[in-house]
Write a protein that holds these residues in place. Structure first.
Motif, PDB file in Angstrom:
ATOM      1  N   ILE A  43      53.683  32.736  40.048  1.00  0.00           N
ATOM      2  CA  ILE A  43      52.642  33.183  41.036  1.00  0.00           C
ATOM      3  C   ILE A  43      51.177  32.537  40.531  1.00  0.00           C
ATOM      4  N   HIS A  44      51.031  32.252  39.010  1.00  0.00           N
ATOM      5  CA  HIS A  44      49.755  31.592  38.750  1.00  0.00           C
ATOM      6  C   HIS A  44      49.899  30.257  39.312  1.00  0.00           C
ATOM      7  N   SER A  45      51.059  29.632  39.527  1.00  0.00           N
ATOM      8  CA  SER A  45      51.014  28.278  40.088  1.00  0.00           C
ATOM      9  C   SER A  45      50.704  28.082  41.682  1.00  0.00           C
ATOM     10  N   ILE A  46      51.315  29.377  42.289  1.00  0.00           N
ATOM     11  CA  ILE A  46      51.044  29.516  43.855  1.00  0.00           C
ATOM     12  C   ILE A  46      49.544  29.806  44.153  1.00  0.00           C
ATOM     13  N   PHE A  47      48.878  30.863  43.476  1.00  0.00           N
ATOM     14  CA  PHE A  47      47.594  30.892  43.259  1.00  0.00           C
ATOM     15  C   PHE A  47      46.606  29.688  43.304  1.00  0.00           C
ATOM     16  N   ARG A  48      46.935  28.838  42.705  1.00  0.00           N
ATOM     17  CA  ARG A  48      45.883  27.664  42.787  1.00  0.00           C
ATOM     18  C   ARG A  48      45.916  27.320  44.206  1.00  0.00           C
ATOM     19  N   TRP A  49      46.607  27.301  45.094  1.00  0.00           N
ATOM     20  CA  TRP A  49      46.467  26.954  46.499  1.00  0.00           C
ATOM     21  C   TRP A  49      45.654  27.866  47.116  1.00  0.00           C
ATOM     22  N   ILE A  52      42.520  37.223  39.336  1.00  0.00           N
ATOM     23  CA  ILE A  52      43.904  37.600  39.361  1.00  0.00           C
ATOM     24  C   ILE A  52      44.533  36.533  38.595  1.00  0.00           C
ATOM     25  N   THR A  53      44.141  35.179  39.005  1.00  0.00           N
ATOM     26  CA  THR A  53      44.854  34.009  38.252  1.00  0.00           C
ATOM     27  C   THR A  53      44.491  34.174  36.613  1.00  0.00           C
ATOM     28  N   LEU A  54      43.094  34.345  36.539  1.00  0.00           N
ATOM     29  CA  LEU A  54      42.717  34.303  34.991  1.00  0.00           C
ATOM     30  C   LEU A  54      43.462  35.498  34.401  1.00  0.00           C
ATOM     31  N   LEU A  55      43.555  36.666  34.764  1.00  0.00           N
ATOM     32  CA  LEU A  55      44.388  37.523  34.075  1.00  0.00           C
ATOM     33  C   LEU A  55      45.913  37.279  33.805  1.00  0.00           C
ATOM     34  N   ILE A  56      46.528  36.498  34.725  1.00  0.00           N
ATOM     35  CA  ILE A  56      48.037  36.052  34.645  1.00  0.00           C
ATOM     36  C   ILE A  56      47.869  34.918  33.634  1.00  0.00           C
ATOM     37  N   GLY A  57      46.883  33.812  33.783  1.00  0.00           N
ATOM     38  CA  GLY A  57      46.717  32.737  32.734  1.00  0.00           C
ATOM     39  C   GLY A  57      46.357  33.266  31.227  1.00  0.00           C
ATOM     40  N   LEU A  58      45.671  34.472  31.343  1.00  0.00           N
ATOM     41  CA  LEU A  58      45.519  34.915  29.842  1.00  0.00           C
ATOM     42  C   LEU A  58      46.923  35.586  29.240  1.00  0.00           C
ATOM     43  N   GLY A  93      53.192  33.637  26.960  1.00  0.00           N
ATOM     44  CA  GLY A  93      54.053  32.932  27.629  1.00  0.00           C
ATOM     45  C   GLY A  93      54.996  32.059  26.832  1.00  0.00           C
ATOM     46  N   ARG A  94      55.920  31.099  27.313  1.00  0.00           N
ATOM     47  CA  ARG A  94      56.907  30.403  26.388  1.00  0.00           C
ATOM     48  C   ARG A  94      56.148  29.537  25.536  1.00  0.00           C
ATOM     49  N   TYR A  95      54.881  29.124  25.845  1.00  0.00           N
ATOM     50  CA  TYR A  95      54.174  28.371  24.661  1.00  0.00           C
ATOM     51  C   TYR A  95      52.806  29.090  24.196  1.00  0.00           C
ATOM     52  N   GLU A 110      41.842  22.971  26.913  1.00  0.00           N
ATOM     53  CA  GLU A 110      41.183  22.242  28.087  1.00  0.00           C
ATOM     54  C   GLU A 110      41.339  23.088  29.265  1.00  0.00           C
ATOM     55  N   HIS A 111      42.787  23.387  29.702  1.00  0.00           N
ATOM     56  CA  HIS A 111      43.027  24.232  30.751  1.00  0.00           C
ATOM     57  C   HIS A 111      42.583  25.647  30.786  1.00  0.00           C
ATOM     58  N   PRO A 112      42.468  26.588  29.774  1.00  0.00           N
ATOM     59  CA  PRO A 112      41.838  27.673  29.812  1.00  0.00           C
ATOM     60  C   PRO A 112      40.388  27.796  29.532  1.00  0.00           C
ATOM     61  N   GLY A 150      38.441  25.359  30.820  1.00  0.00           N
ATOM     62  CA  GLY A 150      37.716  24.748  31.873  1.00  0.00           C
ATOM     63  C   GLY A 150      38.004  26.148  33.059  1.00  0.00           C
ATOM     64  N   MET A 151      39.173  26.612  32.970  1.00  0.00           N
ATOM     65  CA  MET A 151      39.395  27.912  34.107  1.00  0.00           C
ATOM     66  C   MET A 151      38.511  29.119  33.849  1.00  0.00           C
ATOM     67  N   VAL A 152      38.409  29.450  32.605  1.00  0.00           N
ATOM     68  CA  VAL A 152      37.566  30.548  32.420  1.00  0.00           C
ATOM     69  C   VAL A 152      36.022  30.164  32.987  1.00  0.00           C
ATOM     70  N   GLY A 210      51.341  16.870  33.119  1.00  0.00           N
ATOM     71  CA  GLY A 210      51.728  17.309  34.623  1.00  0.00           C
ATOM     72  C   GLY A 210      52.817  18.153  34.826  1.00  0.00           C
ATOM     73  N   ARG A 211      52.624  18.919  36.058  1.00  0.00           N
ATOM     74  CA  ARG A 211      53.705  19.920  36.548  1.00  0.00           C
ATOM     75  C   ARG A 211      54.017  19.707  38.072  1.00  0.00           C
ATOM     76  N   PRO A 212      55.161  19.961  38.316  1.00  0.00           N
ATOM     77  CA  PRO A 212      55.191  19.696  39.946  1.00  0.00           C
ATOM     78  C   PRO A 212      54.526  20.714  40.729  1.00  0.00           C
TER      79      PRO A 212
HETATM   80  C1  HEM Z   1      41.419  28.957  38.800  1.00  0.00           C
HETATM   81  C2  HEM Z   1      42.296  29.215  37.628  1.00  0.00           C
HETATM   82  C3  HEM Z   1      43.695  28.687  37.420  1.00  0.00           C
HETATM   83  C4  HEM Z   1      44.449  27.637  38.335  1.00  0.00           C
HETATM   84  C5  HEM Z   1      44.297  27.411  39.449  1.00  0.00           C
HETATM   85  C6  HEM Z   1      45.497  27.325  37.171  1.00  0.00           C
HETATM   86  C7  HEM Z   1      46.584  26.812  37.590  1.00  0.00           C
HETATM   87  C8  HEM Z   1      47.593  26.557  36.829  1.00  0.00           C
HETATM   88  C9  HEM Z   1      48.676  25.595  37.237  1.00  0.00           C
HETATM   89  C10 HEM Z   1      49.034  25.015  38.344  1.00  0.00           C
HETATM   90  C11 HEM Z   1      49.758  25.737  35.920  1.00  0.00           C
HETATM   91  C12 HEM Z   1      50.987  25.243  36.262  1.00  0.00           C
HETATM   92  C13 HEM Z   1      52.236  26.122  36.614  1.00  0.00           C
HETATM   93  C14 HEM Z   1      53.662  25.667  36.665  1.00  0.00           C
HETATM   94  O1  HEM Z   1      54.038  24.850  35.656  1.00  0.00           O
HETATM   95  O2  HEM Z   1      54.125  25.755  37.667  1.00  0.00           O
HETATM   96  C15 HEM Z   1      49.144  26.432  35.153  1.00  0.00           C
HETATM   97  C16 HEM Z   1      49.950  26.744  33.751  1.00  0.00           C
HETATM   98  C17 HEM Z   1      49.127  27.319  32.861  1.00  0.00           C
HETATM   99  N1  HEM Z   1      47.998  28.023  32.890  1.00  0.00           N
HETATM  100 FE1  HEM Z   1      46.483  27.977  34.548  1.00  0.00          FE
HETATM  101  N2  HEM Z   1      45.458  28.312  35.992  1.00  0.00           N
HETATM  102  C18 HEM Z   1      44.157  28.815  36.160  1.00  0.00           C
HETATM  103  C19 HEM Z   1      43.722  29.726  35.257  1.00  0.00           C
HETATM  104  C20 HEM Z   1      44.039  29.807  33.901  1.00  0.00           C
HETATM  105  C21 HEM Z   1      43.593  30.463  32.873  1.00  0.00           C
HETATM  106  C22 HEM Z   1      42.228  31.436  32.788  1.00  0.00           C
HETATM  107  C23 HEM Z   1      44.291  30.481  31.525  1.00  0.00           C
HETATM  108  C24 HEM Z   1      44.439  31.004  30.308  1.00  0.00           C
HETATM  109  C25 HEM Z   1      43.223  31.839  29.850  1.00  0.00           C
HETATM  110  C26 HEM Z   1      45.617  29.688  32.219  1.00  0.00           C
HETATM  111  C27 HEM Z   1      46.752  29.227  31.248  1.00  0.00           C
HETATM  112  C28 HEM Z   1      47.767  28.758  31.843  1.00  0.00           C
HETATM  113  C29 HEM Z   1      48.797  28.325  30.681  1.00  0.00           C
HETATM  114  C30 HEM Z   1      48.956  28.953  29.363  1.00  0.00           C
HETATM  115  C31 HEM Z   1      49.797  27.703  31.498  1.00  0.00           C
HETATM  116  C32 HEM Z   1      50.996  27.021  31.016  1.00  0.00           C
HETATM  117  C33 HEM Z   1      52.253  28.319  30.976  1.00  0.00           C
HETATM  118  C34 HEM Z   1      53.598  27.804  30.904  1.00  0.00           C
HETATM  119  O3  HEM Z   1      53.771  26.492  31.017  1.00  0.00           O
HETATM  120  O4  HEM Z   1      54.313  28.321  30.257  1.00  0.00           O
HETATM  121  N3  HEM Z   1      45.367  29.427  33.359  1.00  0.00           N
HETATM  122  N4  HEM Z   1      47.888  26.970  35.492  1.00  0.00           N
END
Ligand code: HEM
Length: 152
Positions: free
Chosen positions: A8-14, A54-60, A66-68, A93-95, A97-99, A149-151
């Motif tokens: 879901i997190h990945s799809i929400f990027r689009w 929603i993406t932020l919550l799942i990301g957190l 998560g697995r890592y 970097e990812h968290p 930047g996204m926050v 990089g991820r698919p």
């Molecule tokens: C606009 C917001 C965001 C977008 C577009 C986004 C996008 C992505 C994408 C495309 C992936 C790779 C998914 C995959 O492997 O299929 C990913 C992974 C991940 N994201 Fe985000 N993300 C966002 C916000 C966040 C936030 C705010 C956090 C944390 C606070 C976060 C934490 C993570 C983590 C930990 C992973 C790796 C998970 C794993 O491999 O088990 N993301 N994100």
């Protein structure tokens, strides 16, 4: 459950990229043409903000459990967070930047409620949405990036 959330997190990027791009275009047009704020634009900005939240919550959740995850898996022995490309990217970097991008999107949506002229609302929202878009594009783990990089 974790795999589903990652999907879901990945799809929400689009969805976010599409809504954000539309928000950038709408706010730019509104600003340059000195338009009155339309309810359709305000609704688009709201949807953009909600999908980012929603993406932020799942990301957190993924970041901590998560697995890592920071709490579920922790840093492997001998790995230094800031020296390891993979962990530096997914834990920092990812968290971060996204926050930041989500905060900018939230501020941009909040412009609707400001007591200022509508073209100025469009102008402010435009710059905030544009900056958020640039940040998001910079910290997505695009396919082809080395190590992180991820698919699609
Ligand atoms: C606009 C917001 C965001 C977008 C577009 C986004 C996008 C992505 C994408 C495309 C992936 C790779 C998914 C995959 O492997 O299929 C990913 C992974 C991940 N994201 Fe985000 N993300 C966002 C916000 C966040 C936030 C705010 C956090 C944390 C606070 C976060 C934490 C993570 C983590 C930990 C992973 C790796 C998970 C794993 O491999 O088990 N993301 N994100």
């Amino acid at each position: 459950m974790q795999a589903v959330l990652l999907e879901i997190h990945s799809i929400f990027r689009w969805l976010i990229l599409l809504l954000l791009l539309l928000s950038v275009i709408q706010s730019f047009t509104g600003w340059r043409k000195s338009k009155e704020l339309r309810s359709g634009d305000a609704r688009l900005w709201l949807f953009t903000m909600v999908s980012a939240h929603i993406t932020l919550l799942i990301g957190l959740y993924l970041l901590f459990f998560g697995r890592y995850g920071v709490l579920s898996a922790g840093l492997p022995e001998g790995v230094h967070l800031m020296k390891d490309k993979f962990y530096r990217f997914f834990w920092v970097e990812h968290p971060v930047g996204m926050v930041l991008a989500t905060a900018l999107i939230t501020i941009a949506r909040g412009v609707v409620k400001k007591q200022i002229r509508d073209p100025l609302k469009y102008k402010r929202a435009f710059w905030l949405f544009l900056l958020a878009l640039v940040i998001i594009l910079a910290v997505i783990p695009w396919p082809g990036l080395t190590v992180v990089g991820r698919p699609f």
